[in-house]
Design a protein around this motif. Structure first.
Motif, PDB file in Angstrom:
ATOM      1  N   MET A   1      45.987  11.137  49.532  1.00 30.13           N
ATOM      2  CA  MET A   1      46.325  11.502  51.218  1.00 30.13           C
ATOM      3  C   MET A   1      44.791  12.155  51.099  1.00 30.13           C
ATOM      4  N   ASP A   2      43.922  11.627  52.599  1.00 36.09           N
ATOM      5  CA  ASP A   2      42.976  13.303  52.355  1.00 36.09           C
ATOM      6  C   ASP A   2      43.232  14.050  54.345  1.00 36.09           C
ATOM      7  N   ALA A   3      42.203  14.598  54.065  1.00 37.72           N
ATOM      8  CA  ALA A   3      42.822  15.657  55.465  1.00 37.72           C
ATOM      9  C   ALA A   3      43.048  15.495  56.353  1.00 37.72           C
ATOM     10  N   VAL A   4      42.318  13.860  57.065  1.00 33.39           N
ATOM     11  CA  VAL A   4      42.444  13.000  58.333  1.00 33.39           C
ATOM     12  C   VAL A   4      44.108  13.414  57.824  1.00 33.39           C
ATOM     13  N   ASP A   5      43.858  12.145  57.237  1.00 29.67           N
ATOM     14  CA  ASP A   5      45.795  12.260  56.882  1.00 29.67           C
ATOM     15  C   ASP A   5      46.518  12.692  57.288  1.00 29.67           C
ATOM     16  N   ALA A   6      46.597  13.901  56.358  1.00 22.57           N
ATOM     17  CA  ALA A   6      47.336  14.852  56.296  1.00 22.57           C
ATOM     18  C   ALA A   6      47.473  15.864  57.754  1.00 22.57           C
ATOM     19  N   THR A   7      46.317  15.693  58.758  1.00 27.25           N
ATOM     20  CA  THR A   7      46.696  16.407  59.449  1.00 27.25           C
ATOM     21  C   THR A   7      47.475  15.173  60.656  1.00 27.25           C
ATOM     22  N   MET A   8      46.955  13.732  61.095  1.00 29.21           N
ATOM     23  CA  MET A   8      47.671  12.829  61.643  1.00 29.21           C
ATOM     24  C   MET A   8      49.227  13.231  60.944  1.00 29.21           C
ATOM     25  N   GLU A   9      49.852  13.387  59.125  1.00 25.16           N
ATOM     26  CA  GLU A   9      51.314  13.538  59.405  1.00 25.16           C
ATOM     27  C   GLU A   9      52.004  14.657  60.089  1.00 25.16           C
ATOM     28  N   LYS A  10      51.002  15.408  59.688  1.00 29.55           N
ATOM     29  CA  LYS A  10      51.995  16.526  60.372  1.00 29.55           C
ATOM     30  C   LYS A  10      51.855  16.182  61.920  1.00 29.55           C
ATOM     31  N   LEU A  11      51.169  16.057  62.622  1.00 29.91           N
ATOM     32  CA  LEU A  11      51.750  15.184  64.261  1.00 29.91           C
ATOM     33  C   LEU A  11      52.232  14.801  64.467  1.00 29.91           C
ATOM     34  N   ARG A  12      52.258  13.982  63.695  1.00 35.80           N
ATOM     35  CA  ARG A  12      53.645  12.986  63.942  1.00 35.80           C
ATOM     36  C   ARG A  12      55.165  13.814  63.592  1.00 35.80           C
ATOM     37  N   ALA A  13      54.677  14.413  62.602  1.00 33.64           N
ATOM     38  CA  ALA A  13      56.319  15.415  62.106  1.00 33.64           C
ATOM     39  C   ALA A  13      56.379  16.449  63.621  1.00 33.64           C
ATOM     40  N   GLN A  14      55.451  16.671  64.584  1.00 31.08           N
ATOM     41  CA  GLN A  14      55.765  17.411  65.714  1.00 31.08           C
ATOM     42  C   GLN A  14      56.098  16.210  66.821  1.00 31.08           C
ATOM     43  N   CYS A  15      56.153  15.385  66.528  1.00 29.34           N
ATOM     44  CA  CYS A  15      56.283  14.198  67.570  1.00 29.34           C
ATOM     45  C   CYS A  15      57.845  14.200  67.244  1.00 29.34           C
ATOM     46  N   LEU A  16      58.458  13.939  65.988  1.00 29.37           N
ATOM     47  CA  LEU A  16      59.524  13.573  65.399  1.00 29.37           C
ATOM     48  C   LEU A  16      60.135  15.239  66.066  1.00 29.37           C
ATOM     49  N   SER A  17      59.960  15.872  66.117  1.00 31.73           N
ATOM     50  CA  SER A  17      60.347  17.534  66.149  1.00 31.73           C
ATOM     51  C   SER A  17      60.835  17.394  67.081  1.00 31.73           C
ATOM     52  N   ARG A  18      60.268  16.708  68.080  1.00 36.10           N
ATOM     53  CA  ARG A  18      61.124  17.123  69.753  1.00 36.10           C
ATOM     54  C   ARG A  18      61.271  15.566  70.049  1.00 36.10           C
ATOM     55  N   GLY A  19      61.547  15.473  69.833  1.00 33.43           N
ATOM     56  CA  GLY A  19      62.223  13.386  69.717  1.00 33.43           C
ATOM     57  C   GLY A  19      61.728  12.496  70.236  1.00 33.43           C
ATOM     58  N   ALA A  20      62.879  11.703  71.224  1.00 34.41           N
ATOM     59  CA  ALA A  20      61.363  10.239  71.834  1.00 34.41           C
ATOM     60  C   ALA A  20      61.401  10.658  72.111  1.00 34.41           C
ATOM     61  N   GLY A  64      36.970  15.131  62.258  1.00 39.79           N
ATOM     62  CA  GLY A  64      37.348  13.797  61.037  1.00 39.79           C
ATOM     63  C   GLY A  64      38.250  12.853  61.651  1.00 39.79           C
ATOM     64  N   VAL A  65      39.064  13.590  62.060  1.00 44.48           N
ATOM     65  CA  VAL A  65      40.839  13.095  62.393  1.00 44.48           C
ATOM     66  C   VAL A  65      39.618  11.634  64.209  1.00 44.48           C
ATOM     67  N   CYS A  66      38.869  12.197  65.138  1.00 45.24           N
ATOM     68  CA  CYS A  66      37.573  12.731  66.330  1.00 45.24           C
ATOM     69  C   CYS A  66      37.207  10.597  64.767  1.00 45.24           C
ATOM     70  N   ARG A  67      36.528  10.690  64.200  1.00 47.98           N
ATOM     71  CA  ARG A  67      35.734   9.746  63.503  1.00 47.98           C
ATOM     72  C   ARG A  67      37.120   8.923  62.772  1.00 47.98           C
ATOM     73  N   ARG A  68      37.270   8.900  62.680  1.00 44.76           N
ATOM     74  CA  ARG A  68      39.023   8.400  62.048  1.00 44.76           C
ATOM     75  C   ARG A  68      39.461   6.867  63.219  1.00 44.76           C
ATOM     76  N   TRP A  69      39.797   7.995  64.096  1.00 44.69           N
ATOM     77  CA  TRP A  69      40.586   6.927  65.697  1.00 44.69           C
ATOM     78  C   TRP A  69      39.820   6.484  66.390  1.00 44.69           C
ATOM     79  N   ASP A  70      38.516   7.045  66.608  1.00 44.63           N
ATOM     80  CA  ASP A  70      37.459   5.747  67.144  1.00 44.63           C
ATOM     81  C   ASP A  70      37.043   5.337  67.333  1.00 44.63           C
ATOM     82  N   ARG A  71      37.920   4.223  68.049  1.00 44.10           N
ATOM     83  CA  ARG A  71      37.748   2.429  67.474  1.00 44.10           C
ATOM     84  C   ARG A  71      36.684   1.930  68.240  1.00 44.10           C
ATOM     85  N   ASP A  72      36.169   2.744  69.085  1.00 42.00           N
ATOM     86  CA  ASP A  72      35.079   2.512  70.131  1.00 42.00           C
ATOM     87  C   ASP A  72      33.687   2.487  69.653  1.00 42.00           C
TER      88      ASP A  72
END
Length: 184
Positions: A1-20, A64-72
């Protein structure tokens, strides 16, 4: 897992901790961060916003996060692009669809399946009752809408899996199931 994936995982975990409402809450937060009304964030805006949530990124990680998820290819991160990246179940469904869509045209047909799977070992093919084409078509029909036109779009595939997803408790279980079933 690279740094961008790790960052996204941290953010996902934050979302889960906030509930639905976590992702919805983040969407509201990012809209507030979008001060110019462009509906997108540059790396600096993203970095400041995530810092407010307790996720401190350095400049390279934010870029890196911006580049990874910038689809357009806009150079900024559209709010929908970022939220889509957080939807882990949607991502694995899309990966499974991409594996099936052998031609890459956005529609799965029997020809696409033929490029990925073989129906020769199916018991009804072996007995001569069905052709391999029939096996693949019946398999495809599982995901097709009620029209059964022999073409499955990503939306139809997602609709099928939304029903499956509802019966799976955690993202981890859903991802494991999809990864195993589709050999991702």
């Amino acid at each position: 897992m690279d740094a961008v994936d790790a960052t996204m995982e941290k953010l996902r975990a934050q979302c889960l901790s906030r509930g639905a409402s976590g992702i919805q809450g983040l969407a509201r937060f990012f809209r507030r961060m979008d001060r110019d009304g462009s509906r997108s964030l540059d790396a600096g805006e993203l970095q400041r916003g995530l810092a407010e949530l307790g996720l401190v990124l350095d400049t390279a990680e934010a870029q890196g996060v911006c580049r990874r998820w910038d689809r357009d290819g806009s150079g900024t991160l559209d709010l929908e692009e970022f939220l889509r990246a957080l939807r882990v179940r949607e991502a694995v469904i899309t990966a499974a669809f991409a594996k099936l869509d052998h031609s890459g045209d956005g529609v799965v047909t029997v020809d696409d399946l033929r490029g990925v799977y073989s129906g020769r070992a199916h018991p009804r093919v072996r007995s001569g009752e069905w052709t391999e084409e029939e096996v693949l078509r019946r398999f495809l029909d599982n995901f097709d809408s009620s029209e059964k036109d022999g073409q499955v779009t990503l939306a139809e595939f997602q609709d099928y899996y939304s029903g499956v997803s509802a019966s799976v408790d955690t993202d981890e279980e859903f991802v494991a199931m999809m990864t195993s079933a589709w050999r991702l």
